[in-house]
Write an enzyme that holds these catalytic residues in place. Structure first.
Site: not given
Ligand code: MRU
Length: 342
Positions: A44, A236
């Site tokens: 993730r 993201d």
């Molecule tokens: O659902 P996830 O755990 O993949 O979400 C991740 C995030 O929201 C992070 O803050 C995001 O990927 C940016 S940091 C690399």
């Protein structure tokens, strides 16, 4: 150790569902397994799922039984669709898969199947290696924003686990810590999947950076009482006007920080910027299984009554007006974002 790495023609991932209890590596041999690992969040974090998807394309190239370039390309295009459909919000995923396809663009004519396979593996490896270097650069740019003695509220997990290695927002904190700045991190636990309490706390423990976990709804208290000087998170997807989609809860945190004149920094590689979207309202928001909300236990008992229903949007959009600056590998972007991001 990298979060995502290629060895012996297979993809290896730190299983993030098991942390902090145990550090386990899973080995994947097919692109369908990679798509599932992204969906179920074995891996993730936006850049980490981008790199994993790139290696998923490498696995698809090895899986294909095609004997010439054209059918191999069809297999790769089919794998690209499967991988891109695994999670919708982080643009790094589609960016990485498209970059692999683009890299093949000019090589197809007259190329051997083995040559194409090797080209896919090489490009995926390049994406992973570049990611580490990009994170280090963001760390250097962003660390200039942090001062000795700062207390920082951090949301979700943006460390080495969310990328190939080092980290985005947490990478900035790591770099500043290595420069000798004394920092304290208030770690939002980040409901419902608790990436802060489980993963960010686990990382900070190892780096020897001072931290305390807070529940997400405590952030306003710390901001209003002057106990936090900065807010840091990743992204993201960043729209052309600077709106930032990030882990659910980021918007409320940014609102509270803005109301208290605490600077809000989003740290994101340029692969997270989507110039095709004019603003954040166009960013697709993933809605996950309500069981992630309902399954919470307290003192060993399920919290929600049986039969309860829940909503589970995994991301929200923070409008650009609440963001002080966006840190990228090419430097810090200040408002007006709609001009300066480009
Ligand atoms: O659902 P996830 O755990 O993949 O979400 C991740 C995030 O929201 C992070 O803050 C995001 O990927 C940016 S940091 C690399």
């Amino acid at each position: 150790m990298r979060t995502v790495y290629w060895e012996n023609d297979s993809l290896h991932l730190i299983d993030q569902r098991r942390l902090p209890g145990s550090l386990e590596i899973v080995t994947l041999h097919t692109h369908a397994q990679v798509a599932e690992a992204i969906r179920n969040m074995t891996v993730r974090g936006a850049p980490a799922i981008g790199a994993a998807a790139a290696f998923g394309m490498a696995l698809a190239a090895l899986e294909s039984r095609a004997r010439s370039a054209a059918p191999l390309l069809l297999d790769l295009e089919s794998a690209a669709r499967t991988l891109k459909a695994s999670r919708p919000t982080a643009v790094n995923l589609a960016w990485a898969v498209d970059r692999i396809l683009r890299a093949l663009g000019n090589r197809l004519e007259g190329s051997s199947v083995d040559g194409i396979r090797q080209a896919v593996i090489n490009e995926a490896q390049k994406i992973a290696d570049e990611d580490v270097e990009i994170n280090k650069r963001m760390g250097l740019h962003g660390s200039a924003l942090l001062e000795d003695g700062d207390t920082i509220i951090h949301h979700c997990n943006t460390g080495a686990l969310a990328v190939v290695d080092w980290g985005t927002a947490l990478g900035v904190i790591r770099t500043a810590h290595e420069q000798g700045k004394r920092l304290h991190v208030l770690v939002d636990e980040t409901r419902p999947r608790l990436q802060g309490a489980r993963l960010t706390a686990w990382e900070l423990e190892q780096y020897g950076i001072s931290y305390e976990i807070i529940t997400d709804n405590m952030a306003g208290y710390f901001l209003r009482s002057g106990q936090a000087q900065k807010v840091l998170f990743g992204a993201d997807r960043v729209a052309a006007n600077g709106d930032v989609a990030n882990k659910i809860g980021t918007y409320m945190l940014a609102l509270a920080a803005h109301d208290n004149r605490v600077p809000v920094y989003s740290v994101a590689p340029t692969s997270s910027i989507d110039l095709s979207l004019p603003d954040g309202s166009h960013i697709p928001i993933e809605e996950r299984d309500p069981e992630e909300v309902l399954g919470l236990q307290f003192h060993g008992e399920r919290v929600a009554p049986l039969g309860a229903r829940a909503r589970n949007p995994a991301f929200d959009v923070t409008p650009a007006r609440l963001i002080t600056a966006i840190v990228t590998e090419n430097g810090i972007v200040w408002p007006p974002f709609d001009e300066n991001i480009r």
